[in-house]
Design a protein around this motif. Structure first.
Motif, PDB file in Angstrom:
ATOM      1  N   ILE A 162       0.838  -1.204   0.000  1.00  0.00           N
ATOM      2  CA  ILE A 162       0.000   0.000   0.000  1.00  0.00           C
ATOM      3  C   ILE A 162       0.875   1.257   0.000  1.00  0.00           C
ATOM      4  CG2 ILE A 162      -1.623   1.341   1.410  1.00  0.00           C
ATOM      5  CD1 ILE A 162      -2.881  -1.385   2.217  1.00  0.00           C
ATOM      6  N   LEU A 163       1.963   1.229   0.735  1.00  0.00           N
ATOM      7  CA  LEU A 163       2.893   2.363   0.772  1.00  0.00           C
ATOM      8  C   LEU A 163       3.423   2.687  -0.622  1.00  0.00           C
ATOM      9  CD1 LEU A 163       4.293   4.273   2.838  1.00  0.00           C
ATOM     10  CD2 LEU A 163       6.150   2.610   2.938  1.00  0.00           C
ATOM     11  N   VAL A 164       3.744   1.661  -1.393  1.00  0.00           N
ATOM     12  CA  VAL A 164       4.230   1.870  -2.766  1.00  0.00           C
ATOM     13  C   VAL A 164       3.116   2.439  -3.641  1.00  0.00           C
ATOM     14  CG1 VAL A 164       5.019   0.668  -4.843  1.00  0.00           C
ATOM     15  CG2 VAL A 164       6.041   0.133  -2.636  1.00  0.00           C
ATOM     16  N   VAL A 165       1.920   1.904  -3.517  1.00  0.00           N
ATOM     17  CA  VAL A 165       0.797   2.378  -4.327  1.00  0.00           C
ATOM     18  C   VAL A 165       0.476   3.838  -4.006  1.00  0.00           C
ATOM     19  CG1 VAL A 165      -1.680   2.063  -4.781  1.00  0.00           C
ATOM     20  CG2 VAL A 165      -0.167   0.071  -4.654  1.00  0.00           C
ATOM     21  N   VAL A 166       0.475   4.185  -2.734  1.00  0.00           N
ATOM     22  CA  VAL A 166       0.233   5.578  -2.336  1.00  0.00           C
ATOM     23  C   VAL A 166       1.350   6.468  -2.870  1.00  0.00           C
ATOM     24  CG1 VAL A 166       0.131   7.144  -0.345  1.00  0.00           C
ATOM     25  CG2 VAL A 166      -1.185   5.017  -0.333  1.00  0.00           C
ATOM     26  N   GLY A 167       2.575   5.974  -2.829  1.00  0.00           N
ATOM     27  CA  GLY A 167       3.703   6.734  -3.371  1.00  0.00           C
ATOM     28  C   GLY A 167       3.571   6.980  -4.862  1.00  0.00           C
TER      29      GLY A 167
END
Length: 173
Positions: A162-167
Motif C-alpha cells: 500500500i505504501l508503494v501504491v500511495v507513493g
C-alpha cells in the motif's frame, strides 16, 4: 532515509520480527500429556503418554516454512533498502511483487493452521475427530499465537505494498 523510507524501514523490521517470532513459536511447539485410556467399560483404565508436536500436521509445517521464508525475505529486503537508498525502478517493482507474494504466503499458511486449530478446538463429530485442545491446551495456544503473528506479518507486508501504491499516486505527472 526520507519519511516514506523510514516508514518502509520500520515496516520491514516489524515484518521480519513478527514472522521470525511466529516461526520460533511454531518450531518450539510440543506438549506431552499422560491420558487415561480404556479399552472396555468393564476393564480398568491405563495411562498412555501422548505427545503433540508441530511437525505432526502438515498445516503447521507449512506455517513454519512460510514464516521462515518471510522472515529471511524481510531481512534481505531490509538490508537492500538500507544499503541501496536509490534503488532502480525494476528492483523496487520486484520487491513490491515479492511483498505481495509474502502476503499471500503468510495468509494462506495462517489460514491452514487456523482451520486445523479450529478442528482441534471443537472437534468434528461427523468424521469422529475428537477435540484435542482440551488435552493439549498449551500446544493449541502456541499454534494460535503463531497464526496471529503470521497474520500480523501478512498485514505488515500488505502495508508495504500500500505504501508503494500511495507513493505512485503522489508522483508528479
Amino acid at each position: 532515509m526520507s519519511g516514506g523510507g523510514k516508514l518502509e524501514g520500520v515496516l520491514r523490521v516489524l515484518g521480519f520480527v513478527l514472522t521470525l517470532v511466529a516461526a520460533i513459536v511454531v518450531r518450539l511447539d510440543k506438549e506431552t500429556k499422560v491420558v487415561p485410556y480404556s479399552i472396555s467399560p468393564n476393564l480398568p483404565t491405563f495411562d498412555v503418554v501422548v505427545v503433540a508436536k508441530w511437525h505432526y500436521l502438515s498445516a503447521f509445517v507449512y506455517l513454519f516454512a512460510a514464516n521462515v521464508i518471510a522472515s529471511l525475505y524481510g531481512l534481505l529486503t531490509l538490508t537492500i533498502s538500507l544499503a541501496n537508498k536509490n534503488r532502480s525502478n525494476i528492483l523496487a517493482l520486484l520487491i513490491t511483487i515479492l511483498d505481495l507474494v509474502m502476503v499471500v504466503l503468510l495468509s494462506s499458511s495462517a489460514g491452514a493452521a487456523i482451520a486445523i486449530g479450529i478442528i482441534g478446538y471443537h472437534g468434528n463429530s461427523h468424521v469422529r475427530w475428537n477435540k484435542v485442545c482440551d488435552t493439549f491446551g498449551r500446544f493449541c495456544k502456541q499454534v494460535a499465537a503463531a497464526s496471529a503473528l503470521s497474520l500480523a506479518g501478512a498485514i505488515v507486508f500488505m502495508l508495504l505494498v500500500i505504501l508503494v501504491v500511495v507513493g505512485l499516486q503522489k508522483r508528479p505527472k
